[in-house]
Scaffold this motif. Structure first.
Motif, mmCIF file in Angstrom:
data_model
loop_
_atom_site.group_PDB
_atom_site.id
_atom_site.type_symbol
_atom_site.label_atom_id
_atom_site.label_comp_id
_atom_site.label_asym_id
_atom_site.label_seq_id
_atom_site.Cartn_x
_atom_site.Cartn_y
_atom_site.Cartn_z
ATOM 1 N N VAL A 24 0.833 -1.213 0.000
ATOM 2 C CA VAL A 24 0.000 0.000 0.000
ATOM 3 C C VAL A 24 0.861 1.254 0.000
ATOM 4 N N TYR A 25 0.585 2.145 -0.940
ATOM 5 C CA TYR A 25 1.217 3.477 -0.940
ATOM 6 C C TYR A 25 0.399 4.433 -0.070
ATOM 7 N N VAL A 26 1.061 5.415 0.514
ATOM 8 C CA VAL A 26 0.379 6.524 1.172
ATOM 9 C C VAL A 26 0.707 7.791 0.383
ATOM 10 N N TYR A 63 7.886 10.293 -1.359
ATOM 11 C CA TYR A 63 7.586 10.257 -2.801
ATOM 12 C C TYR A 63 7.182 8.840 -3.154
ATOM 13 N N ILE A 64 6.184 8.631 -4.019
ATOM 14 C CA ILE A 64 5.716 7.275 -4.305
ATOM 15 C C ILE A 64 5.635 6.934 -5.786
ATOM 16 N N CYS A 65 5.811 7.899 -6.682
ATOM 17 C CA CYS A 65 5.690 7.640 -8.130
ATOM 18 C C CYS A 65 4.277 7.231 -8.483
ATOM 19 N N ALA A 66 4.011 5.976 -8.781
ATOM 20 C CA ALA A 66 2.656 5.392 -8.806
ATOM 21 C C ALA A 66 1.714 5.961 -9.852
ATOM 22 N N GLU A 67 2.244 6.711 -10.835
ATOM 23 C CA GLU A 67 1.379 7.353 -11.843
ATOM 24 C C GLU A 67 0.340 8.251 -11.153
ATOM 25 N N TRP A 68 0.746 8.721 -9.991
ATOM 26 C CA TRP A 68 -0.077 9.609 -9.163
ATOM 27 C C TRP A 68 0.446 11.035 -9.312
ATOM 28 N N GLU A 97 11.238 6.043 0.839
ATOM 29 C CA GLU A 97 11.285 6.648 -0.492
ATOM 30 C C GLU A 97 10.803 5.650 -1.521
ATOM 31 N N ASN A 98 11.175 5.825 -2.787
ATOM 32 C CA ASN A 98 10.649 4.951 -3.834
ATOM 33 C C ASN A 98 11.538 5.038 -5.073
ATOM 34 N N GLU A 99 12.184 3.921 -5.409
ATOM 35 C CA GLU A 99 13.087 3.893 -6.576
ATOM 36 C C GLU A 99 13.968 5.146 -6.596
ATOM 37 N N TYR A 100 14.579 5.457 -5.410
ATOM 38 C CA TYR A 100 15.365 6.696 -5.349
ATOM 39 C C TYR A 100 16.539 6.663 -6.304
ATOM 40 N N SER A 146 9.784 -6.439 -5.200
ATOM 41 C CA SER A 146 8.760 -5.583 -4.591
ATOM 42 C C SER A 146 7.701 -5.128 -5.581
ATOM 43 N N GLU A 147 8.008 -5.205 -6.859
ATOM 44 C CA GLU A 147 7.008 -4.841 -7.868
ATOM 45 C C GLU A 147 7.141 -5.786 -9.055
ATOM 46 N N PHE A 148 6.401 -6.847 -9.022
ATOM 47 C CA PHE A 148 6.351 -7.768 -10.169
ATOM 48 C C PHE A 148 5.179 -7.321 -11.026
ATOM 49 N N TYR A 149 5.477 -6.803 -12.218
ATOM 50 C CA TYR A 149 4.452 -6.133 -13.013
ATOM 51 C C TYR A 149 3.507 -7.131 -13.670
ATOM 52 N N THR A 150 2.266 -7.100 -13.222
ATOM 53 C CA THR A 150 1.229 -7.988 -13.772
ATOM 54 C C THR A 150 0.587 -7.373 -15.008
ATOM 55 N N ASP A 158 -6.658 0.604 -14.423
ATOM 56 C CA ASP A 158 -6.956 -0.836 -14.508
ATOM 57 C C ASP A 158 -5.670 -1.648 -14.529
ATOM 58 N N TYR A 159 -4.703 -1.178 -15.219
ATOM 59 C CA TYR A 159 -3.347 -1.755 -15.232
ATOM 60 C C TYR A 159 -3.322 -3.176 -15.780
ATOM 61 N N ASP A 160 -4.431 -3.610 -16.376
ATOM 62 C CA ASP A 160 -4.539 -5.013 -16.843
ATOM 63 C C ASP A 160 -4.220 -5.946 -15.668
ATOM 64 N N ASN A 211 5.206 12.327 -12.643
ATOM 65 C CA ASN A 211 5.404 11.565 -11.402
ATOM 66 C C ASN A 211 6.709 10.767 -11.388
ATOM 67 N N PHE A 212 7.512 10.888 -12.444
ATOM 68 C CA PHE A 212 8.771 10.119 -12.478
ATOM 69 C C PHE A 212 9.856 10.923 -13.176
ATOM 70 N N GLY A 213 11.069 10.868 -12.619
ATOM 71 C CA GLY A 213 12.205 11.488 -13.285
ATOM 72 C C GLY A 213 12.441 12.915 -12.828
HETATM 73 C C1 LIG Z 1 11.026 3.051 -16.974
HETATM 74 C C2 LIG Z 1 10.400 3.897 -15.886
HETATM 75 C C3 LIG Z 1 10.159 3.066 -14.639
HETATM 76 C C4 LIG Z 1 9.426 3.902 -13.640
HETATM 77 N N1 LIG Z 1 8.894 3.041 -12.584
HETATM 78 C C5 LIG Z 1 7.663 2.567 -12.614
HETATM 79 S S1 LIG Z 1 6.525 2.717 -13.882
HETATM 80 C C6 LIG Z 1 5.223 1.774 -13.054
HETATM 81 C C7 LIG Z 1 5.717 1.604 -11.617
HETATM 82 C C8 LIG Z 1 5.066 2.599 -10.622
HETATM 83 O O1 LIG Z 1 5.240 3.919 -11.068
HETATM 84 C C9 LIG Z 1 5.694 2.426 -9.237
HETATM 85 O O2 LIG Z 1 5.161 3.382 -8.351
HETATM 86 C C10 LIG Z 1 7.208 2.625 -9.304
HETATM 87 O O3 LIG Z 1 7.761 2.342 -8.023
HETATM 88 C C11 LIG Z 1 7.841 1.705 -10.336
HETATM 89 N N2 LIG Z 1 7.151 1.887 -11.588
#
Ligand SMILES: CCCC/N=C1\SC[C@@H]2[C@H](O)[C@H](O)[C@@H](O)CN12
Length: 636
Positions: free
Chosen positions: A81-83, A124-129, A185-188, A266-270, A333-335, A485-487
């Motif tokens: 769970v992200y906050v 920071y959580i990234c998460a497409e948020w 943090e998240n993918e720092y 920690s994140e196996f992409y389904t 939905d993220y499939d 949300n990334f980079g």
């Molecule tokens: C190539 C860019 C990778 C960026 N990381 C991603 S894209 C989908 C997921 C979520 O955003 C998740 O919140 C990130 O931790 C890892 N990730």
């Protein structure tokens, strides 16, 4: 933050940490890492977690239990769970943990359902948020360096963590709760700053508020550079990767940073995320279940990202900016194994079959999909274009400024803002209106004397032609389509960030209207004064225009999907709730998910649409019993 305040908070959190919901904590509860035997220990026994990501911020509170039970019945023993910081502190210093933001209630439901929790509080959580969970008010400090030891940033982080972490502490497994590990943090390692002072500060804060026992960890993408900048002593290093990565290579990389201890993905992409104008992303179910089985066979701990994606309601979607700005769609939905509407899929059943090989899966039926209803067509009618409704949606009136101000300078962080000026001279020939510094963030809808003339768009449409007479009104509605949300571009200011040039003239003398559309609609507009619109003509408009309609109650409040066939792009509200953005003209998303609990079984359901470009002649919308995508959208 003053030391006395810290001590007060710390003492307070300690007072509550000795028991949870009235149960005294038995001394035997523990969760730790066995570095000798390379696994987690739960109450002293080897433990392998099989987890799935679910984001409470993307699911209405009413449905939290439904999704959690389906995850439990799949055989998961944990959830991740992200906050999102900005979800709880949208305004600096004002905290909201109620309703759909009631984190502790969500943790309690998970606990009651028999699910442990891997918590990821960021900051920071990234998460497409939106802005990766960071609140946009941080950008009030010009040149702030986000995700670093920048003192302005850290002051805000410390204040937030001093509120959040004491709430979390009683929920730690060793304190009687269900939180077994906490991510820092998240993918720092993916971030340019690579600031170890920042990560050390976070480690200190997490230890100060959560104590020495909890397992703290980091997650990073699967390259040495990412692992180098993202990991820190005292934080267990984990990796994330999907079905196309060689598992052995990935875990060898983790071993380079954690020679001993449990293997963790920690994140196996389904599945994967969708951007507007892109193809809909899918990941093969058989591939997901096969690779999952291989990792579990190795004894690895796996969290499936996502297991239940949910929805980016309102303005909460994020964006990416690699080659260009790309906004994430409303559906998350993220499939995923559970659909956006929480319906079990074949992918979930395939995953459950794999999990059965490793642990006992709860007996009994998988809860079914929630009922869906096709309520049919609803005719809308025009309320008026934005420029004609400013008295209502911008009651404080404009701010005058020589040059444009950003959303952040106007202290409005989400949604839409109207920039008004007049043509400085006659333009009998088409004259270029240009943003020479690519300063339109993100999409601008341009009208002259109330007539829509076209649009400018970040990175892809920096010029358009305008004609008119000196003194004609020039209205530019700017849409914030979600902060990156990334980079390195997450410090994503919105609005008109630089001057607009018309022909050879720099446009000046602006009236800038902050638009409180959500507040106005939540108070019943336009439905509350619909007498004014009864005679409203039905003819559609082009350009930013509000429409309204009513879905008559039929005694049911079942999930449904709103299809906007022939509409172009905009925002939709139902009973005052902002469902999110629609853009069927681009896709791939073609319908908006409406959770049944948002509907009334007995009162008319108010629909409000802001169509930004062009409405169809028929002015109809359709409530369907299933989602629709167009798989042809996007670049080939
Ligand atoms: C190539 C860019 C990778 C960026 N990381 C991603 S894209 C989908 C997921 C979520 O955003 C998740 O919140 C990130 O931790 C890892 N990730």
């Amino acid at each position: 933050m003053a030391a006395a305040a810290f001590l007060f908070l710390f003492a307070g959190s300690f007072a509550f940490s000795s028991h949870l919901s009235g149960n005294l904590v038995s001394a035997s509860r523990s969760f730790s890492i066995d570095y000798k035997n390379n696994y987690f220990l739960k109450d002293g026994k080897p433990f392998q977690y099989i987890s799935g990501s679910i984001h409470y911020s993307r699911i209405p509170r009413y449905y939290w239990k439904d999704r959690l039970v389906k995850m439990y019945m799949t055989g998961l023993n944990a959830i991740q769970v992200y906050v999102p910081w900005n979800f709880h502190e949208a305004t600096q210093g004002v905290y909201n943990f109620t309703g759909d933001r009631d984190l502790e209630y969500f943790l309690k439901l998970a606990n009651q359902t028999g699910l442990l929790v891997i918590l990821r509080p960021g900051p920071y959580i990234c998460a497409e948020w939106e802005m990766g969970g960071l609140p946009a008010w941080l950008l009030q400090k010009p040149n702030i360096i986000l995700r670093s030891a920048d003192t302005d940033y850290l002051d805000a982080v410390d204040n937030w963590l001093a509120v959040l972490l004491p709430k979390i502490k009683p929920w730690l497994y060793t304190n009687g709760g269900n939180i077994i590990t906490v991510q820092v943090e998240n993918e720092y390692g993916s971030y340019y700053a690579c600031d170890f002072n920042y990560m050390r500060h976070l480690r200190t804060m997490f230890r100060f508020f959560l104590g020495e026992d909890v397992v703290l960890f980091t997650t990073d993408g699967n390259t040495d550079k990412e692992m180098t900048c993202g990991t820190l002593d005292g934080l267990y290093a984990t990796v994330d990767f999907g079905t196309d990565t060689n598992i052995s290579d990935a875990f060898k990389r983790q071993r380079r940073f954690e020679p001993q201890g449990p293997l963790v993905n920690s994140e196996f992409y389904t599945g994967w995320l969708d951007h507007w104008e892109d193809q809909h992303a899918v990941v093969d179910a058989q591939k997901v279940s096969r690779v999952l089985g291989e990792m579990l066979t190795m004894g690895a701990n796996v969290n499936m990202y996502m297991f239940e994606g949910g929805t980016n309601f309102g303005y909460w979607n994020g964006a990416d900016h690699d080659t260009r700005f790309r906004s994430v769609v409303t559906s998350y939905d993220y499939d995923a194994p559970l659909t956006e509407a929480g319906d079990p899929t074949d992918k979930l059943l395939a995953i459950r079959d794999v999990i059965k090989q490793f642990r006992e899966v709860p007996s009994g039926p998988m809860p079914p999909a929630t009922p869906k209803f096709a309520y049919g067509f609803v005719m809308l009618k025009k309320v008026g274009n934005i420029s004609s409704l400013l008295d209502t949606i911008s009651p404080l009136g404009p701010v005058r400024s020589e040059y444009p101000l950003t959303f952040e300078e106007m202290k409005q962080y989400y949604g839409y803002m109207l920039y008004h000026t007049t043509l400085p001279q006659d333009l009998s020939e088409p004259t270029p209106l240009i943003s020479p510094l690519n300063g339109v963030h993100d999409r601008a809808y341009v009208s002259v004397n109330g007539v829509f003339r076209g649009l400018l768009q970040r990175d892809t449409a920096l010029v358009m032609n305008v004609t008119g007479q000196q003194g004609d009104t020039l209205d530019i509605l700017v849409e914030n389509m979600g902060r990156v949300n990334f980079g390195s571009k997450i410090n994503d200011y919105k609005g008109l960030l630089s001057n607009l040039i018309l022909g050879k003239d720099t446009l000046t003398d602006w009236k800038i209207y902050s638009l409180d559309i959500d507040g106005t609609i939540s108070q019943g507009w336009p439905h509350s004064d619909n007498q004014r619109f009864l005679s409203q003509q039905r003819e559609p408009s082009v350009g930013p225009t509000f429409y309204m309609g009513t879905l008559q109650p039929n005694g049911l409040a079942w999930d449904t999907f709103l299809r906007l066939n022939g509409w172009t792009k905009g925002q939709v509200w139902i009973n005052g709730v902002n469902l999110g953005r629609y853009w069927p003209a681009s896709g791939p998303q073609q319908t908006l998910y409406i959770p049944g609990p948002l509907l009334s079984t007995s009162l008319p359901n108010n629909i409000t649409l802001l169509e930004l470009e062009g409405a169809p002649e028929h002015l109809r919308v359709l409530f369907m019993d299933r989602p629709q995508l167009n798989f042809t959208a996007g670049k080939s």
